[in-house]
Write a protein that holds these residues in place. Sequence first.
Motif, PDB file in Angstrom:
ATOM      1  N   THR A 181       0.826  -1.203   0.000  1.00  0.00           N
ATOM      2  CA  THR A 181       0.000   0.000   0.000  1.00  0.00           C
ATOM      3  C   THR A 181       0.865   1.260   0.000  1.00  0.00           C
ATOM      4  N   ARG A 182       1.947   1.204   0.759  1.00  0.00           N
ATOM      5  CA  ARG A 182       2.847   2.349   0.812  1.00  0.00           C
ATOM      6  C   ARG A 182       3.487   2.613  -0.562  1.00  0.00           C
ATOM      7  N   ASP A 183       3.845   1.519  -1.256  1.00  0.00           N
ATOM      8  CA  ASP A 183       4.420   1.675  -2.596  1.00  0.00           C
ATOM      9  C   ASP A 183       3.401   2.274  -3.566  1.00  0.00           C
ATOM     10  N   LEU A 184       2.141   1.818  -3.415  1.00  0.00           N
ATOM     11  CA  LEU A 184       1.092   2.372  -4.268  1.00  0.00           C
ATOM     12  C   LEU A 184       0.912   3.866  -4.024  1.00  0.00           C
ATOM     13  N   GLN A 185       0.991   4.275  -2.755  1.00  0.00           N
ATOM     14  CA  GLN A 185       0.858   5.692  -2.411  1.00  0.00           C
ATOM     15  C   GLN A 185       1.998   6.502  -3.037  1.00  0.00           C
ATOM     16  N   LYS A 186       3.223   5.969  -2.951  1.00  0.00           N
ATOM     17  CA  LYS A 186       4.374   6.660  -3.546  1.00  0.00           C
ATOM     18  C   LYS A 186       4.229   6.755  -5.068  1.00  0.00           C
ATOM     19  N   MET A 187       3.677   5.681  -5.636  1.00  0.00           N
ATOM     20  CA  MET A 187       3.519   5.671  -7.088  1.00  0.00           C
ATOM     21  C   MET A 187       2.514   6.723  -7.527  1.00  0.00           C
ATOM     22  N   VAL A 188       1.400   6.841  -6.783  1.00  0.00           N
ATOM     23  CA  VAL A 188       0.383   7.841  -7.112  1.00  0.00           C
ATOM     24  C   VAL A 188       0.963   9.247  -6.994  1.00  0.00           C
ATOM     25  N   GLN A 189       1.774   9.471  -5.940  1.00  0.00           N
ATOM     26  CA  GLN A 189       2.381  10.792  -5.750  1.00  0.00           C
ATOM     27  C   GLN A 189       3.374  11.123  -6.864  1.00  0.00           C
ATOM     28  N   ALA A 190       4.105  10.122  -7.346  1.00  0.00           N
ATOM     29  CA  ALA A 190       5.146  10.361  -8.363  1.00  0.00           C
ATOM     30  C   ALA A 190       4.612  10.278  -9.780  1.00  0.00           C
ATOM     31  N   LEU A 191       3.340   9.799  -9.944  1.00  0.00           N
ATOM     32  CA  LEU A 191       2.825   9.517 -11.277  1.00  0.00           C
ATOM     33  C   LEU A 191       2.783  10.730 -12.211  1.00  0.00           C
ATOM     34  N   PRO A 192       2.280  11.913 -11.784  1.00  0.00           N
ATOM     35  CA  PRO A 192       2.251  13.054 -12.727  1.00  0.00           C
ATOM     36  C   PRO A 192       3.640  13.417 -13.240  1.00  0.00           C
ATOM     37  N   GLN A 193       4.602  13.466 -12.319  1.00  0.00           N
ATOM     38  CA  GLN A 193       5.965  13.785 -12.723  1.00  0.00           C
ATOM     39  C   GLN A 193       6.534  12.691 -13.617  1.00  0.00           C
ATOM     40  N   TYR A 194       6.244  11.436 -13.253  1.00  0.00           N
ATOM     41  CA  TYR A 194       6.721  10.295 -14.048  1.00  0.00           C
ATOM     42  C   TYR A 194       6.191  10.381 -15.476  1.00  0.00           C
ATOM     43  N   THR A 195       4.898  10.664 -15.624  1.00  0.00           N
ATOM     44  CA  THR A 195       4.274  10.702 -16.950  1.00  0.00           C
ATOM     45  C   THR A 195       4.892  11.784 -17.815  1.00  0.00           C
ATOM     46  N   GLU A 196       5.042  12.976 -17.249  1.00  0.00           N
ATOM     47  CA  GLU A 196       5.602  14.093 -18.013  1.00  0.00           C
ATOM     48  C   GLU A 196       7.037  13.788 -18.455  1.00  0.00           C
ATOM     49  N   GLN A 197       7.857  13.314 -17.520  1.00  0.00           N
ATOM     50  CA  GLN A 197       9.261  13.065 -17.820  1.00  0.00           C
ATOM     51  C   GLN A 197       9.426  11.886 -18.780  1.00  0.00           C
ATOM     52  N   MET A 198       8.615  10.853 -18.590  1.00  0.00           N
ATOM     53  CA  MET A 198       8.693   9.689 -19.466  1.00  0.00           C
ATOM     54  C   MET A 198       8.297  10.060 -20.889  1.00  0.00           C
ATOM     55  N   ASP A 199       7.282  10.921 -21.029  1.00  0.00           N
ATOM     56  CA  ASP A 199       6.858  11.365 -22.354  1.00  0.00           C
ATOM     57  C   ASP A 199       7.997  12.069 -23.094  1.00  0.00           C
ATOM     58  N   LYS A 200       8.707  12.945 -22.382  1.00  0.00           N
ATOM     59  CA  LYS A 200       9.797  13.681 -23.020  1.00  0.00           C
ATOM     60  C   LYS A 200      10.959  12.764 -23.371  1.00  0.00           C
ATOM     61  N   LEU A 201      11.301  11.871 -22.446  1.00  0.00           N
ATOM     62  CA  LEU A 201      12.375  10.920 -22.734  1.00  0.00           C
ATOM     63  C   LEU A 201      12.011  10.024 -23.906  1.00  0.00           C
ATOM     64  N   THR A 202      10.764   9.559 -23.927  1.00  0.00           N
ATOM     65  CA  THR A 202      10.297   8.705 -25.017  1.00  0.00           C
ATOM     66  C   THR A 202      10.388   9.438 -26.351  1.00  0.00           C
TER      67      THR A 202
END
Length: 500
Positions: A181-202
């Motif tokens: 559950t804690r990992d899921l919480q961290k993932m939700v918190q990091a998801l917007p930043q992850y999506t933006e950065q992954m899009d640019k790297l991709t």
Amino acid sequence: MKCCLGYRASLEFRGLCHRSCLKERKELPRVRYRAANSSAETSTTVRDLIPTKFANALWNCLEKYKSSIPQFPKSETCELLIVDRSVDQIAPVIHEWTYDAMCHDLLNMDGNKYVYEVMAQGKTEQKEVLLEDHDPIWLELRDLHFAEASERLHVKMQNFLSKNKAAQIRHSSRDGSDISTRDLQKMVQALPQYTEQMDKLTAHVDIAKKLNEKVRELGLQEVGQLEEDLVFGQAGPKEVIQFLRTKQDINPEIKLRLLMIYAVIYPEKFEGDKGVQLMQLARLSTEDMKAVTNMRLLGGPDAKKMSGAFSLKFDVNKKHAVRKEKATEQETWQLSKFYPMIEELIRQLSKGELPKNEFPCMNDPNQTNQGSHVAPTRTTQAQPGQSIKSRRTATWAKPRLSDDGYSSDSILRHASTDFKRMGQRIFVFIIGGATRSELRAAHKLTNELNREIILGSSHLDDPPQFVTVRISVSWFLRNFNTMSSSPLSSFVPCLAVFFA
């Protein structure tokens, strides 16, 4: 005809819009310009006089400002060099191997917009990315050799996957590991930043992949080596003829660009029937060969008759070399030796070594200013006659720090963020269009000389557009003297955009 007249009207309109910029900036430049080539053997054309006319009209405006505007500087605060495209006709057509140049040369981009496809939920979707200063990856990679840019991009992707929390958790879930559950919480918190950065790297990974495919598909490595060898005097007519004979099926635009470089270095090889024979050997149309003919008509100074520190002929041991190899710069990557002529001119200007007979000064500066190798440093306190731009930090020089593997490690991050400590600015205006290699040289020399180099032009040319214009410019060449007979004073204020 409409294109030429529209372009002229555009310059006049922009000039009127920016007429007041010099007043607001309160910058008084030392105005240097490329002098018309004058000799007993060749007549001076109106085209040769354009930089002179621009410089004269601009200086007349500055004189009025000095006498009519309170607190306008009475002594020079910066340097301005006005040249035209004839100082370097190779830079617009040679295949450049930096990330920025290759993107705009080889990819079908709409301005700075790159469109690519990704798979999402089993469907193909189109995405787009703007390759501009707000993208730190672009800032880092744009001026690098493509091979180095590819290596950095690979490292950046690995760092991102190893340091970003959302990426780590997503990777673990693919391995079948349980997610707490804690990992899921961290993932939700990091998801917007992850999506933006992954899009640019991709997006950049996709760009690198497409560029690699283009290089292989078009056989650019071999032609790039031949172009570079021609420029540095290590290849000549024999190698060009051999290439055209053995590479009959290569892309016509590649052969055309090679012949345009060849025409600049060996103009005598296109005299009489020789040009027709080359056209037949290259299997180019008469329409395509207009670009080569027009390249010669628009050509600048006769290199064989030039003297002084600035000359298109560098190495006496290599008769036709139009660039000098730099002993101080070690070649790390293949096809990385080429540099635009404007880089050499800016260095000479900064050192006070730019020959006055070829680049006169409208307002002859004091000997201390002209001969000094160390430019005067700006004061840290804003003076009445100082440019307002020196009081703020340029956005591209601001560091972007992050620990997620996405941050930029560009050399621009290490540039001085306080331009007030730099020497006097150098403004360079190229009549007839600038190139991305010249823009890169401005970035590079800003750090090297500790002086802010600001490059401007009527437009920024990429090779495909440059070639197209050279094919369609015949009408303009035939009517140039008539079109240019009117005063150029209405054109000149467009230079003031530099000082905005």
